[in-house]
Design a protein around this motif. Structure first.
Motif, short mmCIF file in Angstrom:
data_model
loop_
_atom_site.label_atom_id
_atom_site.label_comp_id
_atom_site.label_asym_id
_atom_site.label_seq_id
_atom_site.Cartn_x
_atom_site.Cartn_y
_atom_site.Cartn_z
N MET A 1 0.85 -1.16 0.00
CA MET A 1 0.00 0.00 0.00
C MET A 1 0.91 1.24 0.00
N THR A 2 0.61 2.18 -0.89
CA THR A 2 1.45 3.37 -1.03
C THR A 2 1.06 4.43 0.01
N ILE A 3 1.96 5.38 0.22
CA ILE A 3 1.70 6.47 1.15
C ILE A 3 0.50 7.30 0.68
N PHE A 4 0.37 7.48 -0.63
CA PHE A 4 -0.75 8.24 -1.18
C PHE A 4 -2.08 7.56 -0.85
N GLU A 5 -2.14 6.25 -1.00
CA GLU A 5 -3.36 5.50 -0.67
C GLU A 5 -3.70 5.61 0.82
N ILE A 6 -2.68 5.55 1.66
CA ILE A 6 -2.89 5.65 3.10
C ILE A 6 -3.41 7.05 3.46
N ILE A 7 -2.85 8.09 2.84
CA ILE A 7 -3.30 9.46 3.11
C ILE A 7 -4.75 9.64 2.67
N GLN A 47 -8.83 7.30 16.23
CA GLN A 47 -8.62 6.93 14.82
C GLN A 47 -7.33 6.13 14.66
N PHE A 48 -6.37 6.31 15.55
CA PHE A 48 -5.15 5.50 15.54
C PHE A 48 -5.42 4.11 16.14
N LEU A 49 -6.13 4.07 17.26
CA LEU A 49 -6.34 2.81 17.97
C LEU A 49 -7.30 1.85 17.27
N MET A 50 -8.35 2.39 16.67
CA MET A 50 -9.37 1.51 16.09
C MET A 50 -8.85 0.65 14.94
N PRO A 51 -8.03 1.17 14.01
CA PRO A 51 -7.49 0.26 12.98
C PRO A 51 -6.60 -0.82 13.59
N VAL A 52 -5.86 -0.45 14.65
CA VAL A 52 -5.01 -1.44 15.32
C VAL A 52 -5.88 -2.53 15.93
N LEU A 118 -12.07 0.97 12.47
CA LEU A 118 -12.00 -0.43 12.89
C LEU A 118 -12.14 -1.34 11.68
N ALA A 119 -13.10 -1.01 10.81
CA ALA A 119 -13.31 -1.80 9.60
C ALA A 119 -12.10 -1.72 8.67
N VAL A 120 -11.47 -0.55 8.60
CA VAL A 120 -10.26 -0.41 7.78
C VAL A 120 -9.16 -1.30 8.34
N GLY A 121 -9.04 -1.35 9.65
CA GLY A 121 -8.06 -2.24 10.27
C GLY A 121 -8.32 -3.70 9.94
N LEU A 122 -9.59 -4.09 9.93
CA LEU A 122 -9.94 -5.46 9.54
C LEU A 122 -9.52 -5.73 8.09
N ASP A 128 -3.01 -8.21 4.51
CA ASP A 128 -1.69 -8.46 5.06
C ASP A 128 -0.82 -7.20 5.06
N VAL A 129 -1.42 -6.07 5.44
CA VAL A 129 -0.73 -4.80 5.53
C VAL A 129 -0.25 -4.61 6.97
N ASN A 130 1.00 -4.17 7.14
CA ASN A 130 1.49 -3.84 8.47
C ASN A 130 0.67 -2.67 9.01
N ILE A 131 0.13 -2.78 10.19
CA ILE A 131 -0.87 -1.84 10.69
C ILE A 131 -0.29 -0.57 11.31
#
Length: 186
Positions: A1-7, A47-52, A118-122, A128-131
């Motif tokens: 996943m690229t930085i642009f996609e993450i942003i 927003q940081f904790l929920m994807p984790v 949370l759903a994004v984290g799932l 298999d993206v490092n969270i």
């Protein structure tokens, strides 16, 4: 996943929190530095904790949570929004205001606006993206956008006064309804 996609993902996730911060500031709740910090920090933190959390839950539990996550977000946002509308319509000076930058109201808003994270984290777990890296970016962008929304909302509150509290409550109900609607049609 690229930085642009993450942003792009981070900006999309931050929109609900930013709308809540804009509404809270316009209604006159985020007047001092502590309230501004609390709102920005907590929205960014959640927003940081929920994807984790979502990533750690993985695909094992996604079907259980996906069935009702949108209802939780809707009811939390609608509850706070309706309370703001009622307070905005009350002309008595005795009204006890429920500051969204404090206590359980802040926790409810933080959870409600970060359920999508949370759903994004799932989904990151499924891909298999490092969270850690994406979660940090999501949290920082949300905190920054929340801070900017508070500054914009504070200016609107000075211009429009008590009507902004009613408007802010309406915005919260609309954000909750949008979350519910998008999940029900997909």
């Amino acid at each position: 996943m690229t930085i642009f996609e993450i942003i792009i993902i981070a900006v999309g996730l931050a929109m609900d929190a930013s709308a809540v911060c804009l509404s809270a500031a316009a209604a006159g709740y985020a007047k001092d530095g502590r309230a501004i910090f609390r709102l920005s920090f907590h929205f960014g933190l959640f927003q940081f904790l929920m994807p984790v959390l979502g990533w750690f839950l993985g695909i094992r539990f996604v079907f259980y949570f996906k069935a009702f996550d949108h209802w939780v977000a809707f009811f939390l946002l609608a509850f706070v929004g309706i309370r703001m509308i009622r307070e905005g319509m009350d002309t008595s000076s005795e009204v006890q205001k429920n500051d969204p930058s404090r206590g359980m109201t802040m926790v409810m808003l933080s959870v409600a606006t970060s359920i999508d994270a949370l759903a994004v984290g799932l989904s990151f777990a499924m891909l298999d993206v490092n969270i850690w890296y994406p979660s940090i970016i999501i949290g920082v962008i949300t905190a920054g956008m929340s801070f900017a929304a508070i500054k914009i909302g504070a200016g609107l509150g000075v211009l429009f006064g008590k009507r902004m509290e009613i408007f802010g409550g309406i915005v919260l109900v609309i954000v909750g309804s949008r979350i519910l609607y998008t999940h029900l049609i997909s």
